[in-house]
Design an enzyme around this catalytic site. Structure first.
Site, PDB file in Angstrom:
ATOM      1  CB  SER A 103      -2.501   4.118  -1.817  1.00 14.38           C
ATOM      2  OG  SER A 103      -2.694   3.572  -3.101  1.00 14.38           O
ATOM      3  CG  HIS A 126      -3.241   6.956  -6.393  1.00 16.26           C
ATOM      4  ND1 HIS A 126      -1.949   7.371  -6.231  1.00 16.26           N
ATOM      5  CD2 HIS A 126      -3.417   5.982  -5.485  1.00 16.26           C
ATOM      6  CE1 HIS A 126      -1.384   6.652  -5.277  1.00 16.26           C
ATOM      7  NE2 HIS A 126      -2.255   5.803  -4.819  1.00 16.26           N
ATOM      8  CG  ASP A 147      -0.257   9.969  -6.560  1.00 15.15           C
ATOM      9  OD1 ASP A 147      -0.985   9.394  -7.369  1.00 15.15           O
ATOM     10  OD2 ASP A 147      -0.318   9.819  -5.332  1.00 15.15           O
TER      11      ASP A 147
END
Lengths: 176, 182
Positions: free
Chosen positions: A53, A92, A119
């Site tokens: 991701s 992230h 998220d």
């Protein structure tokens, strides 16, 4: 058995010394790990990226070095966080930061670079922000592909037993 | 020193030590490679609206104020690409202070720049990619707002450095509350 006769040849004392050396290697490795955790204020200062991701910046199998420290999180930093009830750490980027005046409490929103949505779908139900204490660390350095071994061992568990088996066999017969 | 395993072992340990030394050298020297990027952000317009359901994960979004920016961006980031640059991550943040909150920083636009061909940016009348709203429901009493461009180079190997290599603070006061609706 050749192993027993070899052991008798060495004597109890030398066996104990070998055992002690082995234990001290293990414990010093453990101490280094824990010392690093204390220095970086992070429960896991070295992590392996598990998902894609954050492509193209970080790919599966990259090793990340984290440093958490105590300062507030800044926007744009790539962080690893672990939600309070979920066991998987996630790497992230922080997209939004709101810092309260008095308490210094931070409200953070993260998003993977390769994801189109933020998220919030990953957070716990009803949770729209994450807090500073859910952050394990900020990414300070990385080595690409060095963690592929961990990924393979996770995907193919029999590799772990094969590896352990080979190590045992080599250590038993390796001292000639 | 004549055994195959011993030879392999000593080669491997030498390789590991050299790799460590290389890693340290690369990490220590990459941040000092010089670069001179040029950049200019111009803000055209800011519109604030309410009454749109924008975020399915956030129940307060229906009645919150969302700002929409129109901006231009000119940048030449080709000099930031050195042998250890994997990509550049460029992002624009809106920073402001609001009652009760010292800092609010929100990324409103970002782009990944993978090579020197993509490094000459020329954006005209772009809008913000991400929703811009205050933690509270309105932008009332928001002070000291500005727009900042950050460039974050990601190396192939080594330490992450210089989170905001080139920031241009742009002091544009955001209008507090315009007509709600469109």
């Amino acid at each position: 058995m050749e192993l027993l006769s070899q052991a008798k040849k060495w004597g109890v004392r030398s066996l104990l010394i070998q055992g002690l050396t082995f234990l001290s290697v293990l414990t010093s490795a453990f101490m280094i790990w824990k010392g690093l955790s204390l220095f970086t204020n992070s429960e896991s200062p070295v992590v392996v990226v598990l998902s894609g991701s954050m492509k193209p910046a970080y790919d599966r199998g990259d090793i990340l070095f984290l440093h958490n420290g105590f300062s507030p999180i800044e926007v744009g930093e790539v962080v690893v966080y672990k939600l309070n009830e979920k066991p998987i750490p996630i790497v992230h980027r922080v997209m939004k930061v709101h810092t309260e005046n008095e308490s210094g409490k931070q409200y953070l929103l993260t998003k993977g670079d390769n994801n189109s949505a933020d998220d919030r779908g990953l957070y716990n139900p009803g949770q729209t922000w994450i807090q500073r204490d859910e952050i394990i660390g900020r990414v300070k350095g990385f080595v690409p592909y060095a963690g592929m071994g961990t990924i393979w061992m996770n995907d193919y568990p029999y590799l772990k037993t094969v590896l352990l088996g080979t190590l045992c066999v080599m250590s038993l017969f390796g001292s000639d | 020193m004549y055994n195959l395993f011993q030879r392999l072992g000593s080669i491997t340990s030498l390789a590991m030590s050299m790799f460590m030394a290389l890693l340290i050298l690369i990490s220590a020297t990459t941040p000092f490679i010089p670069s001179n990027p040029t950049h200019e952000v111009t803000l055209h317009d800011v519109k604030t609206t309410t009454g749109r359901m924008v975020d399915p994960a956030d129940r307060t979004s229906r009645s919150a104020e969302y700002a929409r920016l129109t901006f231009d961006l000119d940048a030449d980031l080709t000099s930031m690409f050195n042998w250890n640059t994997k990509l550049l991550f460029a992002y624009i943040t809106a920073d402001f202070e609001s009652p009760g909150f010292d800092t609010n920083r929100i990324v409103v636009w970002d782009r990944i720049i993978r090579n020197t061909r993509q490094a000459k940016l020329r954006l005209r009348k772009n809008h913000n990619k991400y929703f811009l709203r205050n933690y509270a429901k309105t932008f009332e009493n928001v002070r000291n707002a500005n727009l900042t461009l950050h460039i974050n180079p990601v190396p192939y190997l080594g330490i992450m450095y210089d989170k905001s290599v080139a920031t241009i603070p742009l002091d544009i006061p955001r209008p507090e509350r315009r007509a709600s609706g469109a």
